[in-house]
Enzyme design. Structure first.
Site, PDB file in Angstrom:
ATOM      1  CE  LYS A  48      94.707 106.419 -54.103  1.00  0.00           C
ATOM      2  NZ  LYS A  48      95.877 105.718 -54.687  1.00  0.00           N
TER       3      LYS A  48
ATOM      4  CG  ASP B 219      93.536 102.672 -58.610  1.00  0.00           C
ATOM      5  OD1 ASP B 219      93.251 102.908 -59.812  1.00  0.00           O
ATOM      6  OD2 ASP B 219      94.685 102.778 -58.134  1.00  0.00           O
TER       7      ASP B 219
ATOM      8  CE  LYS C 133      95.728  99.805 -59.484  1.00  0.00           C
ATOM      9  NZ  LYS C 133      97.173 100.074 -59.393  1.00  0.00           N
TER      10      LYS C 133
ATOM     11  CG  ASP D  97      93.694 103.016 -54.061  1.00  0.00           C
ATOM     12  OD1 ASP D  97      94.683 103.110 -53.314  1.00  0.00           O
ATOM     13  OD2 ASP D  97      93.674 103.478 -55.216  1.00  0.00           O
TER      14      ASP D  97
ATOM     15  CG  ASP E 116      97.222 102.414 -61.840  1.00  0.00           C
ATOM     16  OD1 ASP E 116      96.324 102.687 -61.024  1.00  0.00           O
ATOM     17  OD2 ASP E 116      97.877 101.343 -61.823  1.00  0.00           O
TER      18      ASP E 116
ATOM     19  CD  GLU F  17      94.484 106.192 -58.478  1.00  0.00           C
ATOM     20  OE1 GLU F  17      95.378 105.774 -59.254  1.00  0.00           O
ATOM     21  OE2 GLU F  17      94.345 105.733 -57.334  1.00  0.00           O
TER      22      GLU F  17
ATOM     23  NE  ARG G 271     101.417 109.835 -58.291  1.00  0.00           N
ATOM     24  CZ  ARG G 271     102.550 109.188 -58.533  1.00  0.00           C
ATOM     25  NH1 ARG G 271     103.486 109.739 -59.291  1.00  0.00           N
ATOM     26  NH2 ARG G 271     102.768 107.990 -58.015  1.00  0.00           N
TER      27      ARG G 271
HETATM   28  N1  BES Z   1      96.527 102.539 -55.447  1.00  0.00           N
HETATM   29  C1  BES Z   1      97.708 102.374 -56.215  1.00  0.00           C
HETATM   30  C2  BES Z   1      98.921 102.019 -55.361  1.00  0.00           C
HETATM   31  C3  BES Z   1      98.978 100.601 -54.835  1.00  0.00           C
HETATM   32  C4  BES Z   1      99.363  99.552 -55.635  1.00  0.00           C
HETATM   33  C5  BES Z   1      98.697 100.351 -53.515  1.00  0.00           C
HETATM   34  C6  BES Z   1      99.453  98.270 -55.124  1.00  0.00           C
HETATM   35  C7  BES Z   1      98.802  99.080 -52.989  1.00  0.00           C
HETATM   36  C8  BES Z   1      99.180  98.027 -53.794  1.00  0.00           C
HETATM   37  C9  BES Z   1      98.045 103.677 -56.961  1.00  0.00           C
HETATM   38  O1  BES Z   1      96.955 104.405 -57.385  1.00  0.00           O
HETATM   39  C10 BES Z   1      98.834 103.279 -58.164  1.00  0.00           C
HETATM   40  O2  BES Z   1      98.283 102.647 -59.016  1.00  0.00           O
HETATM   41  N2  BES Z   1     100.103 103.657 -58.196  1.00  0.00           N
HETATM   42  C11 BES Z   1     100.967 103.314 -59.272  1.00  0.00           C
HETATM   43  C12 BES Z   1     101.770 104.545 -59.640  1.00  0.00           C
HETATM   44  C13 BES Z   1     102.536 104.407 -60.923  1.00  0.00           C
HETATM   45  C14 BES Z   1     101.601 104.341 -62.109  1.00  0.00           C
HETATM   46  C15 BES Z   1     103.475 105.577 -61.061  1.00  0.00           C
HETATM   47  C16 BES Z   1     101.875 102.180 -58.833  1.00  0.00           C
HETATM   48  O3  BES Z   1     102.340 102.189 -57.690  1.00  0.00           O
HETATM   49  O4  BES Z   1     102.097 101.270 -59.613  1.00  0.00           O
HETATM   50 ZN    ZN Z   2      95.225 104.200 -56.323  1.00  0.00          ZN
HETATM   51 MN    MN Z   3      96.278 103.768 -59.289  1.00  0.00          MN
END
Ligand code: BES
Ligand code: ZN
Ligand code: MN
Length: 490
Positions: A256, A261, A268, A279, A338, A340, A342
């Site tokens: 990834k 992000d 966020k 990210d 968010d 994204e 996947r």
């Molecule tokens: N890059 C983030 C995951 C992340 C968050 C990594 C905090 C490290 C610290 C990912 O793209 C994301 O935003 N995931 C969301 C998914 C949710 C919207 C289902 C998350 O984990 O909040």
């Molecule tokens: Zn992300």
């Molecule tokens: Mn995200």
């Protein structure tokens, strides 16, 4: 500038040095070489307990000072303890503002940490990784004191392991430089340029980069939809390593590569949003693997595929409720922009299945905040389509000190990801919980019947201050040594 690590034999003469470091377990009193002497009190106070350090001025011999470093109980000794101890030594030498030091591994120690190769490798890795510092953004970098480290071990096998450890530590630091680069200094296009630079400097690595036109031709709707809200175009980076002889098999690793992000329209919160420059840590791990493959080689054909993009809100950005068609034709309802990672990984998995047809594929991604809640910063979450692949990855992680913990992925969880409107939706219902499994469940159909594993490295890619070899804040380079170990042991 990385340290200059010299590898020498314990039988070579000891030259003048400002610091001579010796490692010992509880109850052991190692012999100091070449007439080096320290006060009896220092020996008395040194118990060899784990993480104990005793610094003493030398009264005789070629060393100005001696550092005794404790490794804990002999029965608990493993490569990771040596790795951490070596990192502690170089950090101490730097704190003392010394320009050089010697680190000795007595013969008995080299044997008890598995094998002399494993001991040499771990110590060299620890010394190189422990002296890492990110200074690229300083107008006047603070000069580092420690320039030279001599690693002394008992045998040719130890020296061979140390050579390998030096290359792996260097690859880890390369990945960390990429992780630590701010998003305005590392866009998807710049990440692609880094991959091309690596390939240009290598005999066995090739690199192909797909731009937006190429991705449109392949129908990479999901990857393109994530970058839609950014003025920076996305890229798909495809690295290939080919061994000199006939390849033993074909392996693919997918990273990834979100160089930033912000969440997109599902923006966020401001707190810690800066950390989302990390990210792209999955991509950094894949690039680090190719850095190591270039230096050390392996018997397999290895492919690395990176989906690189930004995720920003804008008038053209994907909106919650939008439906997008992926590269394999599956339609996806985007309920949270968010989620994204996947999306870009789904198209990368399809790309690998169609273009590479590997024996197996492993993706690495900072995919969910939920995995940080579940496992913290020391374990990456692991999902695997077979127990064989799961066990091989866990074992490789154990050997390199990058721990993995298997998490559940069952068919009923894949049902969570079905959409009322389209084929799939990109988030599950909050009432299900299990956010990390849901991320894996979304990816599973894109992996199809190819043997596949997904590593969620959101907790381990940065913020792991407990591991001495990380050497400070910022990226950890997690995944580089893990993937190389996995490839080599296969
Ligand atoms: N890059 C983030 C995951 C992340 C968050 C990594 C905090 C490290 C610290 C990912 O793209 C994301 O935003 N995931 C969301 C998914 C949710 C919207 C289902 C998350 O984990 O909040
Ligand atoms: Zn992300
Ligand atoms: Mn995200």
């Amino acid at each position: 500038m990385p340290i200059d690590l010299r590898i020498a034999s314990t039988s070579a003469p000891v030259r003048r040095t400002p610091l001579y470091a010796v490692l010992a377990c509880e109850g052991e009193q190692p012999k100091l070489p070449a007439g080096i002497e320290i006060p009896a009190l220092a020996w008395k106070e040194f118990k060899g307990e784990r993480n104990q350090q005793r610094l003493a001025d030398a009264s005789a011999g070629p060393a100005a000072r001696v550092l005794l470093v404790g490794l804990g109980k002999p029965k608990d000794l493993d490569a990771e303890r040596l790795r951490r101890a070596a990192a502690q030594v170089v950090k101490k030498a730097e704190a003392l503002k010394l320009d050089a030091c010697v680190l000795e591994c007595p013969a008995a120690l080299a044997r008890s940490a598995g094998s002399p190769e494993a001991a040499g490798c771990a110590l060299a890795e620890g010394a190189v990784m422990g002296s890492y510092a990110y200074q690229k953004m300083k107008s006047k970098p603070t000069p580092r004191h420690l320039g030279r480290v001599e690693l002394r071990g008992p045998s040719a096998r130890f020296a061979r392991g140390a050579e390998r450890g030096r290359a792996l530590g260097t690859a880890n630091c390369f990945a960390r430089d990429l992780q630590n680069a701010p998003a305005n200094h590392l866009t998807p296009r710049m990440l692609a340029a880094e991959a091309q630079k690596l390939a240009r400097g290598s005999k066995r690595v090739q690199c192909k980069v797909l731009d937006e036109r190429g991705l449109e031709r392949l129908g990479a709707g999901l990857l393109l939809s994530v970058s839609q809200g950014s003025s920076e175009p996305c890229r798909l980076i495809h690295l290939t390593y080919r061994p000199a002889g006939r390849a033993r098999g074909t392996l693919a690793f997918i990273g990834k590569g979100l160089t930033f992000d912000a969440g997109g329209i599902s923006l966020k919160p401001a707190a810690k949003m800066d950390e989302m420059k990390f990210d792209m840590s999955g991509a950094a791990a894949v690039l680090g693997l190719f850095h190591a493959l270039d230096a050390l080689g392996c018997a397999h054909e290895v492919h690395g595929v990176i989906a690189a993009s930004e995720n920003l809100p804008d008038g053209r950005a994907t909106k919650p409720g939008d439906v997008i068609t992926s590269m394999n034709g599956t339609t996806v309802e985007i309920l949270n922009t968010d989620a994204e990672g996947r999306l870009v990984l789904a198209d990368a998995l399809t790309y690998v299945r169609k273009q590479v047809e590997p024996d197996l594929m492993v993706d690495l991604a900072t995919l969910t905040g939920a995995v940080v809640t579940a496992l913290g910063h020391e374990w990456s979450g692991l999902f695997a389509s077979s127990t064989r692949l799961r066990d091989a990855l866990v074992a490789a992680g154990e050997r390199v000190g990058e721990k993995l913990w298997p998490l559940p992925l069952e068919d009923f969880q894949k049902e969570w990801m079905k959409s009322q409107v389209a084929d799939l939706r990109n988030i599950n219902d909050p009432s299900h919980g299990a956010g990390s499994s849901a991320g894996a469940a979304f990816l599973a159909p894109f992996a199809g019947d190819t043997e596949w594993a997904h590593l969620d490295i959101a907790g381990t890619a940065w913020g792991s201050m407990n591991r001495d070899w990380v050497g400070g804040p910022g990226g950890s380079g997690v995944g580089v040594r893990l993937l190389f170990e996995f490839v080599q042991s296969r």
